[in-house]
Design a protein around this motif. Sequence first.
Motif, mmCIF file in Angstrom:
data_model
loop_
_atom_site.group_PDB
_atom_site.id
_atom_site.type_symbol
_atom_site.label_atom_id
_atom_site.label_comp_id
_atom_site.label_asym_id
_atom_site.label_seq_id
_atom_site.Cartn_x
_atom_site.Cartn_y
_atom_site.Cartn_z
ATOM 1 N N TYR A 138 49.350 -53.044 -57.739
ATOM 2 C CA TYR A 138 48.168 -53.881 -57.795
ATOM 3 C C TYR A 138 48.310 -55.000 -56.766
ATOM 4 O O TYR A 138 49.319 -55.697 -56.748
ATOM 5 N N ALA A 161 45.412 -50.497 -56.348
ATOM 6 C CA ALA A 161 44.121 -51.158 -56.529
ATOM 7 C C ALA A 161 44.114 -52.446 -55.722
ATOM 8 O O ALA A 161 45.017 -53.283 -55.856
ATOM 9 N N ALA A 181 41.971 -47.761 -54.696
ATOM 10 C CA ALA A 181 40.755 -48.382 -55.213
ATOM 11 C C ALA A 181 40.575 -49.667 -54.419
ATOM 12 O O ALA A 181 41.199 -50.686 -54.703
#
Length: 194
Positions: A138, A161, A181
């Motif tokens: 992340y 992400a 993402a």
Amino acid sequence: MASHPPGQCCTQGVRHTGEAKGEFVDIQGIKTYVSTPKSGDKSLAIIILPDVIGNEFINAQLISDQFAANGYYTVMPDLFQGDPVKLNRPEGFDIMEWLQKGGPEGKGHLPNSVDPIVEKTLAWMKEQGVKKVGAVGYCFGGKYVCRFLAKGKGVDVGYTAHPSFVDEAEVKGITGPLSIAAAGMFTGNGMAKR
């Protein structure tokens, strides 16, 4: 997809509620959060490479526990040597200075400090019986998903992400499947980097 440095969005958020089910273990001095599936099977594993808020943040622990609830042995090392960024950082916090000079020895949180943490963690995971490793990163951690998806680095498949600091050479070095993402509406990932 290469990416830009972190923005203000990287250190702001909300704290989720829930009770962590995993445990912290010490891996050669690295405080690591581990979530084990009910089956006890460790052959399929996920290494979570967290954002700058780190592995003691309840949100990250709940994500780790959810992966374990779905059958994956999940390991999340402290990439920041006890020096994560506080959620909703104070006014005037200089994230670039923290990246370059943070940590207990002032060596910062760049690849020369973070890579060895990931390497030791992956080696320990193999010692526990892990056969296949998926990496989930992340923001800050997304860079290291890409770095460790290079041939022979220990990660088989990755997901990230809203990655930050991923450079073109790291993208070109990827040898396994990767899902990204990207935050399309945020300023952190412009079309030129995609």
